[in-house]
Motif scaffolding. Structure first.
Motif, PDB file in Angstrom:
ATOM      1  N   ASP A   1       0.827  -1.041   0.127  1.00 52.36           N
ATOM      2  CA  ASP A   1       0.014  -0.032  -0.074  1.00 52.36           C
ATOM      3  C   ASP A   1       0.732   1.094   0.049  1.00 52.36           C
ATOM      4  O   ASP A   1       0.304   2.279  -0.374  1.00 52.36           O
ATOM      5  N   ILE A   2       2.033   1.106   0.379  1.00 49.70           N
ATOM      6  CA  ILE A   2       2.749   2.454   0.567  1.00 49.70           C
ATOM      7  C   ILE A   2       3.768   2.590  -0.992  1.00 49.70           C
ATOM      8  O   ILE A   2       3.853   3.556  -1.301  1.00 49.70           O
ATOM      9  N   ALA A   3       4.425   1.219  -1.166  1.00 51.55           N
ATOM     10  CA  ALA A   3       5.259   1.315  -2.361  1.00 51.55           C
ATOM     11  C   ALA A   3       5.198   0.380  -3.593  1.00 51.55           C
ATOM     12  O   ALA A   3       5.957  -0.635  -3.520  1.00 51.55           O
ATOM     13  N   PRO A   4       4.040   0.538  -4.201  1.00 48.04           N
ATOM     14  CA  PRO A   4       3.931  -0.450  -5.044  1.00 48.04           C
ATOM     15  C   PRO A   4       4.851  -0.460  -6.337  1.00 48.04           C
ATOM     16  O   PRO A   4       4.977  -1.387  -6.766  1.00 48.04           O
ATOM     17  N   SER A   5       5.323   0.680  -6.361  1.00 44.56           N
ATOM     18  CA  SER A   5       6.698   0.791  -7.572  1.00 44.56           C
ATOM     19  C   SER A   5       7.772  -0.209  -7.274  1.00 44.56           C
ATOM     20  O   SER A   5       8.211  -0.628  -8.067  1.00 44.56           O
TER      21      SER A   5
END
Length: 167
Positions: free
Chosen positions: A25-29
């Protein structure tokens, strides 16, 4: 990409990212970058890492991602050349007097020994959060074995820098 290195990822890299600094949820990248670089042939992991993730994280978001988005990049370790290298690594570990017998048993049964064997066999850099600790007795650490077998190792952040990943 700023490096020709190929990376093989340890279980703790996936788990730490998932639980802490690169959660979905914070860093899908971050997760997209892993898949992108796997598709380009620069990142893989091994079947035994997938097994560990599936056993520790049954049916959670990490195991779902591993099985749905990264499944094609968990390489098999049952190839004769990997098995041969694994044998050399286990023989070395058993002969090391500094480690407790429990540490030797754990190392032989965990994905770590196979990860190093795969990296050594195919000239990959191991990606792990473990640190070199020459006086370790209770655990046989990945960097210690990598050091003994001249296998390069690094952490997640250096791997991302080498690959030119920007999150």
């Amino acid at each position: 990409m700023s490096s020709n290195r190929k990376f093989v990822i340890d279980t703790n890299v996936f788990i730490e990212a998932y639980k802490r600094y690169y959660s979905f949820d914070i860093a899908p990248s971050f997760w997209n970058a892993l898949v992108q670089h796997a598709e380009s042939g620069h990142i893989i992991s091994i079947d035994r890492v997938k097994q560990e993730m599936n056993s520790f994280h049954k049916e959670d978001e990490l195991s779902k991602w591993a099985n749905e988005h990264f499944a094609g990049w968990f390489e098999p370790t049952d190839k004769p050349e990997v098995i041969s290298t694994y044998g050399h690594i286990i023989t070395w570990a058993i002969q090391q007097n500094q480690y407790h017998d429990a540490a030797k048993r754990e190392f032989a049964s965990a994905a770590d020994s196979w990860l190093i064997a795969f990296a050594k066999t195919y000239d990959f850099t191991v990606v792990t959060h473990e640190q070199f600790e020459p006086n370790s007795k209770r655990r046989i650490l990945i960097p210690n074995v990598c050091h003994a077998f001249n296998v390069p190792y690094t952490d997640t952040f250096n791997m991302l820098r080498c690959l030119g990943v920007k999150l």
